[in-house]
Design a protein around this motif. Structure first.
Motif, PDB file in Angstrom:
ATOM      1  N   TYR A   1       1.066   2.014  -3.497  1.00 23.91           N
ATOM      2  CA  TYR A   1       0.798   1.276  -2.250  1.00 23.91           C
ATOM      3  C   TYR A   1       1.576   1.745  -1.143  1.00 23.91           C
ATOM      4  N   ASN A   2       1.071   1.802   0.065  1.00 23.23           N
ATOM      5  CA  ASN A   2       1.874   2.507   1.184  1.00 23.23           C
ATOM      6  C   ASN A   2       2.172   1.668   2.292  1.00 23.23           C
TER       7      ASN A   2
ATOM      8  N   LEU B   1       5.472  -0.539   4.605  1.00 26.53           N
ATOM      9  CA  LEU B   1       5.615  -1.306   3.442  1.00 26.53           C
ATOM     10  C   LEU B   1       7.070  -0.887   2.979  1.00 26.53           C
TER      11      LEU B   1
ATOM     12  N   GLY C   1       9.134   0.097   0.270  1.00 30.53           N
ATOM     13  CA  GLY C   1       8.878   0.501  -1.028  1.00 30.53           C
ATOM     14  C   GLY C   1       9.699  -0.064  -1.949  1.00 30.53           C
TER      15      GLY C   1
ATOM     16  N   ARG D   1      -3.011   4.685   1.069  1.00 23.31           N
ATOM     17  CA  ARG D   1      -3.299   5.581   2.236  1.00 23.31           C
ATOM     18  C   ARG D   1      -4.622   6.486   1.927  1.00 23.31           C
TER      19      ARG D   1
HETATM   20  C1  NAG Z   1       3.654   5.988   3.113  1.00 25.51           C
HETATM   21  O1  NAG Z   1       3.291   7.152   3.409  1.00 25.51           O
HETATM   22  C2  NAG Z   1       4.239   7.765   4.421  1.00 25.51           C
HETATM   23  C3  NAG Z   1       3.612   9.180   4.621  1.00 25.51           C
HETATM   24  O2  NAG Z   1       3.343  10.033   3.445  1.00 25.51           O
HETATM   25  C4  NAG Z   1       5.429   8.064   3.719  1.00 25.51           C
HETATM   26  O3  NAG Z   1       6.515   8.835   4.695  1.00 25.51           O
HETATM   27  C5  NAG Z   1       6.102   6.623   3.407  1.00 25.51           C
HETATM   28  O4  NAG Z   1       7.275   6.721   2.739  1.00 25.51           O
HETATM   29  C6  NAG Z   1       5.080   5.796   2.430  1.00 25.51           C
HETATM   30  N1  NAG Z   1       5.578   4.717   2.323  1.00 25.51           N
HETATM   31  C7  NAG Z   1       5.550   3.820   1.036  1.00 25.51           C
HETATM   32  C8  NAG Z   1       5.918   2.627   0.833  1.00 25.51           C
HETATM   33  O5  NAG Z   1       5.149   4.575  -0.205  1.00 25.51           O
END
Ligand code: NAG
Ligand code: NAG
Ligand code: NAG
Length: 489
Positions: free
Chosen positions: A84-85, A97, A99, A119
């Motif tokens: 999840y992103n 989000l 993480g 994503r």
């Molecule tokens: C979401 O993807 C971006 C680009 O790859 C990254 O920099 C970011 O840490 C990601 N966020 C999470 C919560 O995984």
């Protein structure tokens, strides 16, 4: 208020009037979205026997037989967290989000009405992009059991629900990273979504299994998924359920069906049940706030991306190729099984039922004196047989069901004295006529003059012949309903 039985007899209406109300499917199985201010119970040992409930969840851990054709396999929730992103709100606002919230102990901090989003692309038409192949799940095709069949060893998430009177319902939820939709001609594959939650529900009474609900949805409006324990395939005294490969009806995104074994992988969940108690007891019905590593069960948002709404046919059917991801498994479980199991009898029907204590105050305030009971009858229309026209009840409603063809629906009604939370027993004339079958019943709370102020929804009835396996239709039942009646009066 006491009524003479003679008066009641006079009030009893033996044959019924029109009831064009279609049975509403699963209306109350929607996730319960709590409103601001609703209280969740904070976990302390309530009146329920929690250790007993947890033991039952472990004892009846189901065996899922996956299809040989399956490509989208189950996983734990942890498997999905790192993917999840970002989050998206229902209104479409996108937020990065944090993480560190993506864990079993932190997930509940993410607000409700949030779509946890990936994503990567997630619209296989018909194939997934390479970047998204993790959506196939962690299944290892080389991990065969001794018998050469594939073997899955993922967790299932169990909720035990104490319904009172010795009834403990067991809800086993399975998680899949992806649901593969259904091919619909030129529109492509419709109904894909990230994350998929499916369930199997079992009922036990005094620790003994009595039935299970399979979410088939294959047999038309009146099909129901409740099966007697003796009619269910078992291994090791545990229920077996078949999981159909990813392509199911778009309207009902369930995967569990009772199809024939096709030698696909076996998922035995013994020792893989992650158990939880649902509420603090059948009377108070306060849902438990889960703590620690169980606290992800409190998360009330969606488990994947929002669906598309930019296809030209969206206005017509309401969905595109990718649809909204589902809510989690912590939904509303205070409901009776899909249908009430009842043996057929010759002659008249008997209904034995009880109201929950919550109706009493309302009933007193409104001077409720009588209960109206309606037995819903049905039979196929156009059976090319005019012999029994004389048996036709008056006022028959003709219903056009997509999958069952035309059927007729009518009611047989009766009235009885309202006895509060005591059990009520009512005798009713059978559903008359060839091929007639009892399909449901419902209740209304009425004044002494027979005017009814509030009606329940219908409870479906699944009938069988005493001493025989399988389901059978018939015109009269002996129904003992162990689920208290309650509704919003
Ligand atoms: C979401 O993807 C971006 C680009 O790859 C990254 O920099 C970011 O840490 C990601 N966020 C999470 C919560 O995984
Ligand atoms: C709780 O459940 C367990 C297992 O079913 C049972 O052995 C025990 O007697 C129960 N305790 C109470 C107080 O009901
Ligand atoms: C992310 O969440 C963790 C855990 O709740 C919190 O301690 C931390 O401050 C958050 N970080 C940001 C940037 O909001």
């Amino acid at each position: 208020m006491q009524l003479s039985s003679a008066a009641l007899w006079c009030l009893t209406l033996l044959a019924g009037s029109v009831s064009p109300s279609p049975i509403s499917l699963h209306a109350d199985q929607k996730p319960l979205i709590l409103k601001e201010g609703d209280s969740w119970h904070h976990y302390d040992d309530g009146p329920s026997n929690h250790s007993g409930i947890l033991e039952l969840l472990d004892q009846y851990a189901p065996i899922f037989k996956l299809s040989e054709l399956e490509s989208f396999f189950p996983s734990s929730v942890d498997y999905m967290f790192p993917h999840y992103n970002y989050t998206e709100s229902r209104a479409g606002d996108i937020q990065p989000l944090n993480g560190s919230l993506l864990s079993r102990s932190q997930l509940y901090k993410i607000p409700p009405d949030t779509f946890l989003s990936i994503r990567e692309s997630h619209n296989p038409q018909p194939f997934l992009e390479e970047e998204s192949e993790y959506l196939f799940g962690p299944y290892d095709r080389d991990n065969d059991a001794e018998d050469g069949r594939g073997k899955v060893e993922e967790e299932v998430y169990g909720f035990g629900v104490d319904q009172g009177n010795g009834i403990i319902d067991l809800w086993y939820w399975t998680f899949y990273p992806f649901n593969f939709g259904k091919p619909v001609g030129p529109f492509g594959i419709l109904g894909n979504h990230v994350a998929d939650w499916e369930h199997l529900r079992m009922r036990t009474i005094n620790g003994q299994p009595v039935s299970a609900d399979y979410t088939t949805h294959t047999g038309g409006r009146f099909s129901a998924g409740t099966f007697r324990w003796e009619d269910i395939e078992k291994i090791d005294r545990r229920p077996v359920a078949y999981v159909a490969a990813g392509s199911h009806g778009v309207g009902k995104l369930f995967k569990l069906v009772d199809i024939t074994d096709d030698e696909g992988p076996i998922w035995d969940t013994k020792d893989h049940v992650v158990p939880a108690v649902y509420w603090d007891g059948p009377e108070s019905r306060r849902r438990i706030w889960h703590r620690g590593d169980s606290s992800w069960l409190n998360y009330r948002g969606n488990w994947g991306n929002k669906g598309q709404d930019d296809c030209w046919w969206h206005r017509v059917v309401g969905y595109c190729q990718v649809v909204d991801a589902p809510w989690g498994p912590n939904r509303y479980f205070g409901i009776p099984p899909d249908c009430i199991l009842a043996p057929l009898v010759a002659g008249r029907s008997t209904y034995d039922f009880k109201f929950s204590s919550s109706v009493l105050d309302w009933a007193k305030e409104h001077n409720i004196a009588l209960v109206k009971i309606e037995q819903v009858c049905t039979r196929p229309k156009n059976n090319d047989d005019d012999d029994d026209d004389d048996d036709d009840p008056d006022d028959v409603y003709v219903y056009n069901d997509e999958e069952e063809g035309e059927i007729e629906i009518w009611n047989v009604q009766g009235l009885t004295e309202f006895k509060g939370t005591e059990r009520h027993t009512v005798n009713l004339a059978p559903c008359k006529g060839r091929q007639s079958a009892v399909r449901a019943y419902k209740l209304s709370l009425c004044l002494i003059n027979g005017k009814c102020l509030s009606s329940s929804r219908e409870r479906r009835i699944c009938t069988y012949e005493q001493g025989k396996k399988g389901k059978k239709f018939g015109g009269a039942v002996n129904l003992l309903d162990v689920d208290d009646w309650r509704w919003n009066y």
